[in-house]
Design a protein around this motif. Structure first.
Motif, PDB file in Angstrom:
ATOM      1  N   PRO A 136       0.826  -1.214   0.000  1.00 39.17           N
ATOM      2  CA  PRO A 136       0.000   0.000   0.000  1.00 39.17           C
ATOM      3  C   PRO A 136       0.863   1.269   0.000  1.00 39.17           C
ATOM      4  O   PRO A 136       1.882   1.330   0.691  1.00 39.17           O
ATOM      5  CB  PRO A 136      -0.800  -0.132   1.297  1.00 39.17           C
ATOM      6  CG  PRO A 136      -0.885  -1.618   1.524  1.00 39.17           C
ATOM      7  CD  PRO A 136       0.439  -2.154   1.059  1.00 39.17           C
ATOM      8  N   ILE A 137       0.442   2.256  -0.783  1.00 38.66           N
ATOM      9  CA  ILE A 137       1.205   3.510  -0.929  1.00 38.66           C
ATOM     10  C   ILE A 137       0.312   4.675  -0.498  1.00 38.66           C
ATOM     11  O   ILE A 137      -0.814   4.799  -0.973  1.00 38.66           O
ATOM     12  CB  ILE A 137       1.644   3.707  -2.395  1.00 38.66           C
ATOM     13  CG1 ILE A 137       2.505   2.514  -2.845  1.00 38.66           C
ATOM     14  CG2 ILE A 137       2.421   5.009  -2.560  1.00 38.66           C
ATOM     15  CD1 ILE A 137       2.719   2.461  -4.340  1.00 38.66           C
ATOM     16  N   THR A 138       0.837   5.503   0.383  1.00 36.23           N
ATOM     17  CA  THR A 138       0.055   6.617   0.923  1.00 36.23           C
ATOM     18  C   THR A 138       0.801   7.929   0.722  1.00 36.23           C
ATOM     19  O   THR A 138       1.957   8.065   1.135  1.00 36.23           O
ATOM     20  CB  THR A 138      -0.205   6.434   2.432  1.00 36.23           C
ATOM     21  OG1 THR A 138      -0.809   5.146   2.645  1.00 36.23           O
ATOM     22  CG2 THR A 138      -1.112   7.529   2.961  1.00 36.23           C
ATOM     23  N   VAL A 139       0.141   8.895   0.087  1.00 42.48           N
ATOM     24  CA  VAL A 139       0.722  10.220  -0.106  1.00 42.48           C
ATOM     25  C   VAL A 139       0.471  11.041   1.158  1.00 42.48           C
ATOM     26  O   VAL A 139      -0.679  11.186   1.590  1.00 42.48           O
ATOM     27  CB  VAL A 139       0.098  10.925  -1.334  1.00 42.48           C
ATOM     28  CG1 VAL A 139       0.700  12.315  -1.506  1.00 42.48           C
ATOM     29  CG2 VAL A 139       0.299  10.084  -2.596  1.00 42.48           C
ATOM     30  N   GLN A 140       1.540  11.552   1.759  1.00 32.82           N
ATOM     31  CA  GLN A 140       1.435  12.305   3.009  1.00 32.82           C
ATOM     32  C   GLN A 140       1.170  13.793   2.733  1.00 32.82           C
ATOM     33  O   GLN A 140       1.504  14.308   1.657  1.00 32.82           O
ATOM     34  CB  GLN A 140       2.737  12.174   3.804  1.00 32.82           C
ATOM     35  CG  GLN A 140       3.164  10.737   4.073  1.00 32.82           C
ATOM     36  CD  GLN A 140       2.205  10.039   5.025  1.00 32.82           C
ATOM     37  OE1 GLN A 140       1.949  10.503   6.122  1.00 32.82           O
ATOM     38  NE2 GLN A 140       1.668   8.916   4.571  1.00 32.82           N
ATOM     39  N   PRO A 141       0.577  14.487   3.702  1.00 32.32           N
ATOM     40  CA  PRO A 141       0.299  15.925   3.517  1.00 32.32           C
ATOM     41  C   PRO A 141       1.542  16.767   3.218  1.00 32.32           C
ATOM     42  O   PRO A 141       1.450  17.798   2.541  1.00 32.32           O
ATOM     43  CB  PRO A 141      -0.319  16.332   4.866  1.00 32.32           C
ATOM     44  CG  PRO A 141      -0.932  15.074   5.395  1.00 32.32           C
ATOM     45  CD  PRO A 141       0.010  13.979   4.977  1.00 32.32           C
ATOM     46  N   ASP A 142       2.721  16.325   3.695  1.00 31.33           N
ATOM     47  CA  ASP A 142       3.930  17.127   3.465  1.00 31.33           C
ATOM     48  C   ASP A 142       4.596  16.822   2.122  1.00 31.33           C
ATOM     49  O   ASP A 142       5.639  17.392   1.796  1.00 31.33           O
ATOM     50  CB  ASP A 142       4.929  16.927   4.616  1.00 31.33           C
ATOM     51  CG  ASP A 142       5.470  15.498   4.689  1.00 31.33           C
ATOM     52  OD1 ASP A 142       5.038  14.639   3.880  1.00 31.33           O
ATOM     53  OD2 ASP A 142       6.331  15.244   5.562  1.00 31.33           O
ATOM     54  N   GLY A 143       4.004  15.924   1.327  1.00 29.80           N
ATOM     55  CA  GLY A 143       4.562  15.598   0.017  1.00 29.80           C
ATOM     56  C   GLY A 143       5.392  14.327   0.007  1.00 29.80           C
ATOM     57  O   GLY A 143       5.735  13.826  -1.058  1.00 29.80           O
TER      58      GLY A 143
END
Length: 250
Positions: free
Chosen positions: A66-73
């Motif tokens: 699973p790949i998750t894009v974080q709020p900080d980029g």
């Protein structure tokens, strides 16, 4: 001179000629790499680039973690519940050495995450300060930040490195970035506007400045294993990379 002495002398002469030939070949390879790397301020040393040309990438395993894009980029790739070891990858989409690292070892990172042996965190940054590389990097980084879906982000990540422009020319143009986004599966209606407006450009620059200072980064790619920088000779060697990370997972 005896017959035995003449034979030994001939053998020694052959060895000297062979050593000289190897030295000439080594110098030739180094000159080639130096010529190619003079404008690559973010590139790593010649040894690692040479090592990269002699390494074989791993084959793709079944699926991605699973790949998750974080709020900080930043972007996290890990199986559920896997929190260590942590592999942090600091990379610039315009950096030739980063492109080579992705070609050689990118699949190893993906495989290790899929196998539950590591939590891999990507940190796209802009390390260049001169033009046109700086703006190229910022446009690419901004576009990556316009993607919220992890699988689409990873596909876009691959296309950016596959289509990396020269360091001496304007590249990563907005129309190209929009097209590559579509090829990555992006269907979000605001993607094109996000890319062309440079919506996250300042965030890309601010994050880059912050993370380079905090992590004391001097070059890209930089890969850290549980906070300690890995030797680039290892980063560019899929087998050694797997061995070190797997050992840290035990």
């Amino acid at each position: 001179m005896s017959k035995d002495s003449k034979t030994r002398s001939a053998r020694e002469k052959i060895k000297e000629q062979q050593a000289a030939a190897r030295a000439r070949d080594k110098r030739r390879r180094i000159v080639t790499y130096v010529t190619a790397g003079v404008v690559a301020v973010a590139a790593v040393g010649l040894y690692w680039l040479y090592a990269a040309t002699t390494s074989s990438p791993e084959q793709a395993a079944a699926g991605l973690a699973p790949i998750t894009v974080q709020p900080d980029g930043s972007v996290v790739m890990a199986q559920n519940g896997v929190t260590k070891p942590v592999v942090d990858i600091y990379e610039d989409f315009q950096c030739p050495a980063c492109k080579e690292a992705e070609r050689v070892s990118g699949q190893t990172f993906k495989n290790l995450a899929a196998e539950g042996k590591a939590k891999v965190v990507y940190h796209p940054i802009t390390i260049f300060s001169q033009e046109p590389t700086k703006s190229n990097s910022v446009r690419a980084g901004n576009a990556a930040r316009c993607i919220a879906d992890g699988k689409q982000w990873m596909a876009f990540h691959g296309l950016l490195f596959a289509n990396q422009p020269s360091e001496t020319a304007e590249g990563f143009k907005n129309d190209q970035l929009v097209q590559w986004g579509k090829e990555s599966g992006v269907t979000a209606p605001d993607f094109q506007q996000c890319v062309t407006s440079g919506k996250h450009a300042q965030a890309q620059l601010s994050y880059s400045e912050k993370i380079m200072k905090e992590q004391k980064l001097t070059h890209t790619p930089t890969v850290k294993l549980n906070g300690t920088e890995m030797d680039n000779a290892v980063v560019f060697s899929p087998q050694q990379l797997r061995e070190q990370i797997t050992k840290a997972a035990k």
